[in-house]
Design a protein around this motif. Structure first.
Motif, PDB file in Angstrom:
ATOM      1  N   LEU A  63      34.751 -35.479  59.587  1.00  0.00           N
ATOM      2  CA  LEU A  63      33.303 -35.648  59.682  1.00  0.00           C
ATOM      3  C   LEU A  63      32.901 -36.069  61.098  1.00  0.00           C
ATOM      4  O   LEU A  63      31.952 -35.532  61.674  1.00  0.00           O
ATOM      5  N   LEU A  64      33.634 -37.021  61.677  1.00  0.00           N
ATOM      6  CA  LEU A  64      33.338 -37.448  63.051  1.00  0.00           C
ATOM      7  C   LEU A  64      33.563 -36.313  64.048  1.00  0.00           C
ATOM      8  O   LEU A  64      32.759 -36.130  64.975  1.00  0.00           O
ATOM      9  N   ALA A  65      34.626 -35.550  63.867  1.00  0.00           N
ATOM     10  CA  ALA A  65      34.875 -34.394  64.729  1.00  0.00           C
ATOM     11  C   ALA A  65      33.737 -33.392  64.601  1.00  0.00           C
ATOM     12  O   ALA A  65      33.266 -32.820  65.592  1.00  0.00           O
ATOM     13  N   SER A  66      33.271 -33.200  63.385  1.00  0.00           N
ATOM     14  CA  SER A  66      32.179 -32.262  63.139  1.00  0.00           C
ATOM     15  C   SER A  66      30.872 -32.730  63.759  1.00  0.00           C
ATOM     16  O   SER A  66      30.093 -31.920  64.267  1.00  0.00           O
ATOM     17  N   ILE A  67      30.622 -34.023  63.723  1.00  0.00           N
ATOM     18  CA  ILE A  67      29.408 -34.562  64.336  1.00  0.00           C
ATOM     19  C   ILE A  67      29.436 -34.334  65.844  1.00  0.00           C
ATOM     20  O   ILE A  67      28.437 -33.908  66.443  1.00  0.00           O
ATOM     21  N   ALA A  68      30.591 -34.590  66.464  1.00  0.00           N
ATOM     22  CA  ALA A  68      30.722 -34.358  67.908  1.00  0.00           C
ATOM     23  C   ALA A  68      30.533 -32.878  68.229  1.00  0.00           C
ATOM     24  O   ALA A  68      29.793 -32.515  69.161  1.00  0.00           O
ATOM     25  N   ALA A  69      31.190 -32.013  67.455  1.00  0.00           N
ATOM     26  CA  ALA A  69      31.082 -30.574  67.688  1.00  0.00           C
ATOM     27  C   ALA A  69      29.661 -30.083  67.425  1.00  0.00           C
ATOM     28  O   ALA A  69      29.127 -29.254  68.177  1.00  0.00           O
ATOM     29  N   LEU A  70      29.041 -30.589  66.365  1.00  0.00           N
ATOM     30  CA  LEU A  70      27.673 -30.183  66.042  1.00  0.00           C
ATOM     31  C   LEU A  70      26.701 -30.601  67.134  1.00  0.00           C
ATOM     32  O   LEU A  70      25.759 -29.864  67.453  1.00  0.00           O
ATOM     33  N   SER A  71      26.920 -31.748  67.725  1.00  0.00           N
ATOM     34  CA  SER A  71      26.046 -32.192  68.819  1.00  0.00           C
ATOM     35  C   SER A  71      26.100 -31.195  69.973  1.00  0.00           C
ATOM     36  O   SER A  71      25.052 -30.787  70.503  1.00  0.00           O
ATOM     37  N   CYS A  72      27.299 -30.786  70.341  1.00  0.00           N
ATOM     38  CA  CYS A  72      27.447 -29.801  71.415  1.00  0.00           C
ATOM     39  C   CYS A  72      26.895 -28.443  70.990  1.00  0.00           C
ATOM     40  O   CYS A  72      26.240 -27.751  71.787  1.00  0.00           O
ATOM     41  N   ASP A  73      27.149 -28.066  69.753  1.00  0.00           N
ATOM     42  CA  ASP A  73      26.632 -26.825  69.186  1.00  0.00           C
ATOM     43  C   ASP A  73      25.107 -26.804  69.269  1.00  0.00           C
ATOM     44  O   ASP A  73      24.503 -25.835  69.732  1.00  0.00           O
ATOM     45  N   PHE A  92      22.656 -24.399  71.240  1.00  0.00           N
ATOM     46  CA  PHE A  92      21.696 -23.624  70.451  1.00  0.00           C
ATOM     47  C   PHE A  92      20.280 -23.778  71.003  1.00  0.00           C
ATOM     48  O   PHE A  92      19.570 -22.794  71.214  1.00  0.00           O
ATOM     49  N   LEU A  93      19.885 -25.018  71.238  1.00  0.00           N
ATOM     50  CA  LEU A  93      18.532 -25.262  71.756  1.00  0.00           C
ATOM     51  C   LEU A  93      18.339 -24.658  73.148  1.00  0.00           C
ATOM     52  O   LEU A  93      17.281 -24.098  73.444  1.00  0.00           O
ATOM     53  N   ALA A  94      19.364 -24.762  73.985  1.00  0.00           N
ATOM     54  CA  ALA A  94      19.272 -24.184  75.330  1.00  0.00           C
ATOM     55  C   ALA A  94      19.110 -22.667  75.246  1.00  0.00           C
ATOM     56  O   ALA A  94      18.266 -22.090  75.955  1.00  0.00           O
ATOM     57  N   LEU A  95      19.881 -22.030  74.387  1.00  0.00           N
ATOM     58  CA  LEU A  95      19.769 -20.580  74.228  1.00  0.00           C
ATOM     59  C   LEU A  95      18.425 -20.193  73.614  1.00  0.00           C
ATOM     60  O   LEU A  95      17.787 -19.223  74.039  1.00  0.00           O
ATOM     61  N   ASP A  96      17.992 -20.950  72.621  1.00  0.00           N
ATOM     62  CA  ASP A  96      16.709 -20.678  71.966  1.00  0.00           C
ATOM     63  C   ASP A  96      15.559 -20.807  72.969  1.00  0.00           C
ATOM     64  O   ASP A  96      14.698 -19.934  73.046  1.00  0.00           O
ATOM     65  N   HIS A  97      15.575 -21.878  73.742  1.00  0.00           N
ATOM     66  CA  HIS A  97      14.516 -22.072  74.738  1.00  0.00           C
ATOM     67  C   HIS A  97      14.616 -21.068  75.882  1.00  0.00           C
ATOM     68  O   HIS A  97      13.623 -20.794  76.550  1.00  0.00           O
ATOM     69  N   GLY A  98      15.822 -20.522  76.073  1.00  0.00           N
ATOM     70  CA  GLY A  98      16.014 -19.505  77.112  1.00  0.00           C
ATOM     71  C   GLY A  98      15.588 -18.122  76.676  1.00  0.00           C
ATOM     72  O   GLY A  98      15.665 -17.175  77.447  1.00  0.00           O
ATOM     73  N   VAL A 150      21.435 -14.970  67.949  1.00  0.00           N
ATOM     74  CA  VAL A 150      22.267 -15.098  69.149  1.00  0.00           C
ATOM     75  C   VAL A 150      22.435 -16.567  69.517  1.00  0.00           C
ATOM     76  O   VAL A 150      23.540 -17.018  69.864  1.00  0.00           O
ATOM     77  N   ALA A 151      21.355 -17.333  69.440  1.00  0.00           N
ATOM     78  CA  ALA A 151      21.430 -18.765  69.741  1.00  0.00           C
ATOM     79  C   ALA A 151      22.369 -19.470  68.756  1.00  0.00           C
ATOM     80  O   ALA A 151      23.144 -20.342  69.151  1.00  0.00           O
ATOM     81  N   ALA A 152      22.311 -19.074  67.485  1.00  0.00           N
ATOM     82  CA  ALA A 152      23.177 -19.682  66.465  1.00  0.00           C
ATOM     83  C   ALA A 152      24.647 -19.380  66.744  1.00  0.00           C
ATOM     84  O   ALA A 152      25.499 -20.270  66.660  1.00  0.00           O
ATOM     85  N   VAL A 153      24.954 -18.153  67.099  1.00  0.00           N
ATOM     86  CA  VAL A 153      26.336 -17.772  67.391  1.00  0.00           C
ATOM     87  C   VAL A 153      26.827 -18.458  68.671  1.00  0.00           C
ATOM     88  O   VAL A 153      27.943 -18.972  68.716  1.00  0.00           O
ATOM     89  N   GLY A 154      25.998 -18.482  69.697  1.00  0.00           N
ATOM     90  CA  GLY A 154      26.391 -19.135  70.949  1.00  0.00           C
ATOM     91  C   GLY A 154      26.650 -20.623  70.771  1.00  0.00           C
ATOM     92  O   GLY A 154      27.655 -21.150  71.253  1.00  0.00           O
ATOM     93  N   LEU A 193      32.725 -24.787  68.183  1.00  0.00           N
ATOM     94  CA  LEU A 193      34.053 -24.411  67.714  1.00  0.00           C
ATOM     95  C   LEU A 193      35.130 -24.873  68.701  1.00  0.00           C
ATOM     96  O   LEU A 193      36.157 -25.428  68.291  1.00  0.00           O
ATOM     97  N   ALA A 194      34.899 -24.651  69.968  1.00  0.00           N
ATOM     98  CA  ALA A 194      35.887 -25.073  70.975  1.00  0.00           C
ATOM     99  C   ALA A 194      36.089 -26.581  70.939  1.00  0.00           C
ATOM    100  O   ALA A 194      37.229 -27.069  70.963  1.00  0.00           O
ATOM    101  N   ILE A 195      35.008 -27.326  70.843  1.00  0.00           N
ATOM    102  CA  ILE A 195      35.095 -28.787  70.767  1.00  0.00           C
ATOM    103  C   ILE A 195      35.827 -29.205  69.488  1.00  0.00           C
ATOM    104  O   ILE A 195      36.700 -30.078  69.500  1.00  0.00           O
ATOM    105  N   HIS A 196      35.480 -28.558  68.380  1.00  0.00           N
ATOM    106  CA  HIS A 196      36.074 -28.915  67.090  1.00  0.00           C
ATOM    107  C   HIS A 196      37.582 -28.651  67.093  1.00  0.00           C
ATOM    108  O   HIS A 196      38.354 -29.433  66.536  1.00  0.00           O
ATOM    109  N   TRP A 197      38.010 -27.557  67.685  1.00  0.00           N
ATOM    110  CA  TRP A 197      39.431 -27.240  67.739  1.00  0.00           C
ATOM    111  C   TRP A 197      40.199 -28.353  68.446  1.00  0.00           C
ATOM    112  O   TRP A 197      41.214 -28.835  67.943  1.00  0.00           O
TER     113      TRP A 197
END
Length: 132
Positions: free
Chosen positions: A18-28, A32-38, A44-48, A54-58
């Motif tokens: 759960l903690l790993a997921s919270i950290a990864a979700l924060s980066c995700d 997402f917001l940067a891509l959406d605002h861009g 596409v924003a969701a996948v990016g 995913l990289a952080i979670h791994w």
């Protein structure tokens, strides 16, 4: 007594996940917001964002959640990616569909999180890292 130890270990593993997921979700979500605002489409924003998370979670998962002597096997690496692709697909479909229904993309993304999280956790715990 051993049943209690196994149950405690399972709860601790879930807490670490759960903690790993919270950290990864924060980066995700930041990506997402940067891509959406861009100007990226919600899908596409969701996948990016998911790819960044995913990289952080791994990194966190193999070091702190599913401890293994010798590190993850090639099969576990592939299983991790396959489970991530499933989670990414769930996220992309939910964000696209909910956005098409008029929800703000950020709200749609938040609503997809629990569905994706629980699906991917179950696959990783009982499949990919079952021996950890």
């Amino acid at each position: 007594m051993t049943e209690r130890i196994v149950a405690l270990f399972a709860r601790l593993m879930f807490a670490r996940y759960l903690l790993a997921s919270i950290a990864a979700l924060s980066c995700d979500f930041i990506a997402f917001l940067a891509l959406d605002h861009g100007g990226a489409t919600p899908a596409v924003a969701a996948v990016g964002g998911y790819a960044v998370g995913l990289a952080i979670h791994w990194i966190i998962s193999v070091r702190f959640v599913f401890s293994m002597a010798g590190g993850p096997s090639p099969v576990q690496r592939v299983g991790f990616v396959v489970s991530a692709l499933l989670g990414m697909g769930v996220t992309m479909v939910m964000v696209s569909a909910l956005s098409a229904l008029g929800l703000a993309p950020a709200i749609a993304k938040l609503l997809s999180v629990p569905v994706s999280f629980l699906s991917v956790y179950a696959i990783r715990k009982y499949g990919v890292f079952a021996s950890a």
